[in-house]
Scaffold this motif. Sequence first.
Motif, short mmCIF file in Angstrom:
data_model
loop_
_atom_site.label_atom_id
_atom_site.label_comp_id
_atom_site.label_asym_id
_atom_site.label_seq_id
_atom_site.Cartn_x
_atom_site.Cartn_y
_atom_site.Cartn_z
N LYS A 155 38.85 49.70 42.48
CA LYS A 155 37.98 48.77 41.90
C LYS A 155 36.42 48.64 42.52
CE LYS A 155 38.06 44.10 40.12
NZ LYS A 155 39.03 42.94 39.34
N LEU A 156 36.56 48.63 43.94
CA LEU A 156 35.37 48.49 44.85
C LEU A 156 34.57 49.84 44.69
CD1 LEU A 156 36.56 46.56 47.94
CD2 LEU A 156 34.89 45.88 46.20
N GLN A 157 35.32 51.05 44.58
CA GLN A 157 34.56 52.13 44.59
C GLN A 157 33.81 52.17 43.01
OE1 GLN A 157 36.93 55.53 44.14
NE2 GLN A 157 36.10 56.77 45.44
N ALA A 158 34.39 51.77 42.21
CA ALA A 158 33.54 51.83 40.89
C ALA A 158 32.41 51.61 40.68
CB ALA A 158 34.51 51.45 39.85
N ARG B 24 37.52 53.73 52.71
CA ARG B 24 37.31 52.39 53.79
C ARG B 24 36.72 51.41 52.94
NH1 ARG B 24 37.62 52.24 58.40
NH2 ARG B 24 38.23 53.86 59.83
N TYR B 25 37.00 50.16 53.08
CA TYR B 25 36.13 49.22 52.66
C TYR B 25 36.50 47.63 53.30
CZ TYR B 25 40.54 47.98 49.98
OH TYR B 25 41.67 47.41 49.72
N THR B 26 35.50 46.71 53.32
CA THR B 26 35.84 45.44 54.04
C THR B 26 36.56 44.73 52.97
OG1 THR B 26 33.62 44.78 53.14
CG2 THR B 26 33.67 45.76 55.35
N PHE B 27 37.59 44.02 53.58
CA PHE B 27 38.40 43.50 52.78
C PHE B 27 38.47 41.85 53.55
CE2 PHE B 27 43.09 42.09 51.87
CZ PHE B 27 42.57 42.35 50.52
N PRO B 28 37.57 41.03 53.01
CA PRO B 28 37.36 39.63 53.65
C PRO B 28 38.42 38.60 53.05
CG PRO B 28 35.85 39.95 51.54
CD PRO B 28 36.67 41.02 51.59
N VAL B 29 39.63 39.08 52.69
CA VAL B 29 40.51 37.93 52.17
C VAL B 29 41.57 37.63 53.29
CG1 VAL B 29 42.66 37.86 50.71
CG2 VAL B 29 40.24 38.94 50.04
#
Lengths: 211, 211
Positions: free
Chosen positions: B168-171, B179-184
């Motif tokens: 979803k973030l890649q889109a 990799r992505y930051t996951f602030p949850v």
Amino acid sequence: MSVTADYSLTVLLRKLGSIGPLSPEERQAIERLPATVRVLEPRQEIVREGERPSHCFLVLDGWVCSYKIISQGRRQIFAFHVPGDLPDLQSLHVPVLDHSFCTLTHTTLAFVPHESLRELTARFPNIAALFWRATLIDAGIFREWMLGLGRRTASEHLAHMLCELYLKLQAVGLAQEHRYTFPVTQQDLGDATGLSNVHVNRMLQDLRRRG
Amino acid sequence: MSVTADYSLTVLLRKLGSIGPLSPEERQAIERLPATVRVLEPRQEIVREGERPSHCFLVLDGWVCSYKIISQGRRQIFAFHVPGDLPDLQSLHVPVLDHSFCTLTHTTLAFVPHESLRELTARFPNIAALFWRATLIDAGIFREWMLGLGRRTASEHLAHMLCELYLKLQAVGLAQEHRYTFPVTQQDLGDATGLSNVHVNRMLQDLRRRG
DNA sequence: CGCTAATTTGACCTGGATCAACTACGGTGG
DNA sequence: CCACCGTAGTTGATCCAGGTCAAATTAGCG
């Protein structure tokens, strides 16, 4: 699977009418939709995940469910569909199906070509809006199921689902006086609630005991 | 909550562009949509179940989630929303909300009047179709969550959710190279997966151990 | 009446919940 | 620069809702 030419789409009118008003012309256009009717046995597949259907199907009689199967035969049912429902309407806009449909009971279905539905919605934006609202209502039901799957106890979840189905059937005139026939196996009910058939059985007994 | 006039809706173009093609006129019309921008703190409510919003909100920056709370503080999160999402688009067609939205992080939102969106979709049926497809995609994600809630083990479910968020973030260009930051919070992740925060923690450790 | 599918019951097991303590860490105020 | 706090993240011990397995009992139905 048998084919017959004798059918009526009035159950769709009833369903759409329960969502919003329809003009006489709109009703007529819906009734004249071309459709191929087929009668299916219980537990037959209708369309499978990965297919690209060219028709949508309307439930005229009987019960249908949508589901997905993952490894080790684990199955999750996403929705029960009753007369008046157009379970794979989304195939109009998303060509390849991401889940499957099968019958639960003896079932009569009307297959309507995508093309005719596209014409219908182009000619009557109000009908398109009603379809759109119907899918939003379904999304609301999805959310309610998620709540049950994730955060309700087994008996809360079952009770909630039985009530929801009552309301759904009532909308198309298939339930009155807090009663309806529920032709679904406890195994299926388990696949819908994320429970085992054994536990469904025990919880139903518990609910019966409590009224 | 602060208000600012400095904003850009390009993130919405990016999102819609990942669903289907947009013409230059369409892009322009979207960029010119009137919007009020607000910056919110983490864990602030945006709209609550039962309200009748007059605006839709677009996530410009930060993370938002939709959820519902039942007795004893049990909460189920239905979806995570990232920049480019229009989480309550459905309020255009179903006036009263059946669930709530809150921020997870520091968040920037653009509020767009329903009226402007209705004009936009009336003038550009292609944009309406893209919105429609976006909600159908969301329905597909709902189904995947149901499968996880009902039939997957805790670790399968978590792993699946992390992958889905990556895609979803890649889109919208917010994730690369796996990799992505996951602030949850792990608590929030638990409310999304139907698990307890403690068990989320253990399963994440398990996944890390296994790579 | 016999066959098959569905429901029911019982015994036992386990994934994940709950409760409670403890740690790590980024403020924030003195 | 340090003491203090509040918020997450970890860990351990214990418990229970619901799963699994297997057998027994109905319910349809040709």
